[in-house]
Design a protein around this motif. Structure first.
Motif, PDB file in Angstrom:
ATOM      1  N   LYS A 182     -59.811  32.318 -88.836  1.00  0.00           N
ATOM      2  CA  LYS A 182     -58.820  32.896 -87.930  1.00  0.00           C
ATOM      3  C   LYS A 182     -57.468  32.219 -88.110  1.00  0.00           C
ATOM      4  O   LYS A 182     -56.421  32.857 -88.009  1.00  0.00           O
ATOM      5  CB  LYS A 182     -59.277  32.752 -86.474  1.00  0.00           C
ATOM      6  N   GLY A 191     -53.362  41.785 -84.163  1.00  0.00           N
ATOM      7  CA  GLY A 191     -52.768  40.775 -85.032  1.00  0.00           C
ATOM      8  C   GLY A 191     -51.301  41.063 -85.328  1.00  0.00           C
ATOM      9  O   GLY A 191     -50.527  40.153 -85.620  1.00  0.00           O
ATOM     10  N   ALA A 225     -54.026  34.089 -89.081  1.00  0.00           N
ATOM     11  CA  ALA A 225     -52.859  33.999 -88.197  1.00  0.00           C
ATOM     12  C   ALA A 225     -51.650  33.455 -88.956  1.00  0.00           C
ATOM     13  O   ALA A 225     -50.527  33.944 -88.780  1.00  0.00           O
ATOM     14  CB  ALA A 225     -53.173  33.105 -86.999  1.00  0.00           C
ATOM     15  N   LEU A 272     -48.678  38.979 -83.762  1.00  0.00           N
ATOM     16  CA  LEU A 272     -48.278  37.740 -84.443  1.00  0.00           C
ATOM     17  C   LEU A 272     -47.202  38.043 -85.477  1.00  0.00           C
ATOM     18  O   LEU A 272     -46.227  37.310 -85.621  1.00  0.00           O
ATOM     19  CB  LEU A 272     -49.493  37.095 -85.122  1.00  0.00           C
TER      20      LEU A 272
END
Lengths: 139, 71
Positions: free
Chosen positions: B9, A106, B13, A109
């Motif tokens: 998710k 992650g 994100a 990102l």
């Protein structure tokens, strides 16, 4: 010639340490900001104390000086924006790289966001701000 | 904890990318981050660094407590 190797080695030690103390964990950062665990704050205080001593020792030994970090128009506003981003993403700039190294995918990102935010600031600064601020790198 | 706040998710994100943008924009604007201002600047008692560090730690506290109310 040797300098990149030395700097790289210091980076490895820095990343390893950040990972081991839990500074790369979103949960640990959240606990630090909500005071449910004071461990990371204590770690930070110890690091600052050691650095204060180190600056004095190095300055005495080598006569080195470091550029001042003055207050400029972006000091508080930039800090506030960064603080919000840190609490949301669980990462300050170098941490995102360490997280990626740990296998926290992650963080990719987060890194994309950091690069985009940096680029966005350069555009905004050029167009609207144009004040002078010391660079992040002050050798 | 992270998953407790950001269930889907998509929301996770968004928090990472959005947070990242704020980190990139903010650190560039303040001309320093946790290492530059928080560690190196504060340990040399630099005014700009102490002010910026107070700002980002303060906002980090506000947003972290805020997550409990919003999410």
């Amino acid at each position: 010639v040797k300098e990149p190797i030395i700097v790289g080695f210091i980076g490895v030690v820095f990343g390893f340490t950040l990972s081991r103390i839990g500074f790369t964990s979103w949960d640990e950062i959240h606990k630090m900001f909500t005071f449910s665990d004071l461990r990371l704050l204590l770690t930070f205080a110890i690091a600052v104390t050691l650095l204060t001593i180190s600056w004095i020792v190095v300055a005495r030994a080598t006569g080195a000086t470091w550029s001042p970090r003055r207050v400029h128009p972006g000091t508080v506003v930039g800090g506030v924006l960064f603080g919000a981003g840190w609490a949301l993403s669980g990462a300050c700039p170098s941490i995102a790289l360490v997280q990626l190294g740990e296998g926290q995918l992650g963080a990719g990102l987060t890194l994309i966001g950091i690069v985009a935010g940096n680029w966005l600031y350069s555009v905004v600064h050029e167009r609207y701000f144009r004040w002078s601020a010391a660079s992040c790198v002050d050798a | 904890m992270f998953n407790g706040f950001f269930h889907s998710k998509a929301s996770a994100a968004a928090a990472l990318v959005g947070g990242g943008v704020l980190v990139g924009f903010g650190t560039r604007m303040a001309a320093g981050c946790t290492s530059g201002h928080g560690l190196c600047g504060v340990s040399r008692f630099q005014k700009g660094s102490m002010l910026s560090t107070a700002a980002f730690f303060g906002m980090g506290i506000v947003v972290s407590f805020g997550l409990r109310f919003v999410l």
